[in-house]
Design an enzyme around this catalytic site. Structure first.
Site, PDB file in Angstrom:
ATOM      1  N   TYR A 156     -15.397  32.239  11.347  1.00 31.37           N
ATOM      2  CA  TYR A 156     -14.082  32.845  11.575  1.00 31.37           C
ATOM      3  C   TYR A 156     -13.281  32.866  10.284  1.00 31.37           C
ATOM      4  O   TYR A 156     -12.711  33.892   9.898  1.00 31.37           O
ATOM      5  CB  TYR A 156     -13.369  32.038  12.662  1.00 31.37           C
ATOM      6  CG  TYR A 156     -11.953  32.437  12.985  1.00 31.37           C
ATOM      7  CD1 TYR A 156     -11.679  33.641  13.627  1.00 31.37           C
ATOM      8  CD2 TYR A 156     -10.889  31.584  12.706  1.00 31.37           C
ATOM      9  CE1 TYR A 156     -10.378  33.989  13.970  1.00 31.37           C
ATOM     10  CE2 TYR A 156      -9.583  31.923  13.038  1.00 31.37           C
ATOM     11  CZ  TYR A 156      -9.332  33.126  13.666  1.00 31.37           C
ATOM     12  OH  TYR A 156      -8.042  33.467  13.998  1.00 31.37           O
ATOM     13  N   ALA A 190       0.142  30.632  21.728  1.00 31.27           N
ATOM     14  CA  ALA A 190      -0.133  30.532  23.168  1.00 31.27           C
ATOM     15  C   ALA A 190      -0.490  31.899  23.725  1.00 31.27           C
ATOM     16  O   ALA A 190       0.384  32.710  24.037  1.00 31.27           O
ATOM     17  CB  ALA A 190       1.086  29.961  23.891  1.00 31.27           C
TER      18      ALA A 190
END
Length: 258
Positions: A156, A190
């Site tokens: 990543y 979130a």
């Protein structure tokens, strides 16, 4: 007047999470929006939501791991709206892997979604802007982990660090075309995808957000709508001449030590 009045905005990976928040904010600010995603149900639901709220929105189903699909999705937006003014690359793959256990297949998956797709989407979008002799703006959603990141994010980080360099390279190459390209290194946020990631890879409980927030300086995780407002600002003329900037949108300070 909205910040994006009469603009056409494509949000790649826009059917949920940060991308969906950007799409909502862009419509609120007057843009016609297209969002891409692999799954039809959430993408079509978002487009219907935005249309019902009085905006212009369409869903383009696309697996961005296919570079040709990343390019052709831009072509579909141009066919539908006549042009593309703004591009947001928010699609991301966050599956885990370390230097020692990452397979070539996993590495290639990260490169495909986190680097190759933005590259070829930008290629197609900038080509439309240059052909028309029109200004445009692009924002790449990157990650604060691109500076180094955790050991379990090796592929990543490799791909996103590449995207950070690509952002600056493309911005430099097309500044005389009046195409502004910037990036956001977002911190822990979130989203629906992060909820799945935490439960899949870290055996997190349902209250992981509350536990995480208690350990963060601002007492909360990053919120998609806050990121979206920042993205809209960068897409709009209100951000002036800024290009080639990769901004750390986070509550931890790079280089700061306790």
């Amino acid at each position: 007047m909205g910040l994006l009045d009469d603009k056409v905005v494509l949000v790649n990976g826009g059917s949920q999470g940060v991308g969906a928040a950007v799409a909502r904010a862009a419509v609120r600010e007057g843009a016609a929006v297209a969002v891409t995603g692999r799954r039809a149900e959430p993408g079509e639901a978002l487009a219907a939501e935005l249309t019902a709220a009085g905006g212009q929105a369409l869903f383009v189903r696309a697996d961005l791991a296919d570079a040709e699909r990343a390019r052709s999705s831009v072509a579909e937006v141009v066919a539908a709206y006549g042009r593309i003014d703004c591009l947001v690359n928010s699609a991301g793959l966050t599956s885990r892997g370390t230097l020692l256990d990452t397979t070539p297949e996993l590495f290639d998956q990260h490169i495909a979604i986190n680097l190759k797709a933005p590259f070829f989407a930008m290629q197609a979008a900038v080509a439309d802007m240059v052909t028309r002799g029109a200004p445009g703006t692009i924002v790449n959603i990157i990650t604060s982990s691109a500076h180094g990141g955790q050991p379990f994010l090796a592929p990543y980080v490799a791909a996103k660090a590449g995207l950070m360099g690509l952002t600056r390279n493309a911005a430099h190459a097309h500044r005389w075309d009046r195409v502004r390209i910037n990036g956001l290194n977002i911190g822990w946020t979130a989203t629906e995808g992060e909820d799945v990631t935490q439960k899949t890879f870290h055996a997190a409980s349902d209250d992981w957000r509350e536990q995480a927030a208690a350990r963060l300086p601002m007492g909360k995780l990053g919120q998609p709508d806050e990121i979206a407002d920042f993205v809209v600002f960068l897409l709009s003329e209100r951000s002036g001449v800024v290009t080639g900037s990769v901004i750390d949108w986070d509550q931890n300070v790079l280089g700061g030590l306790d």
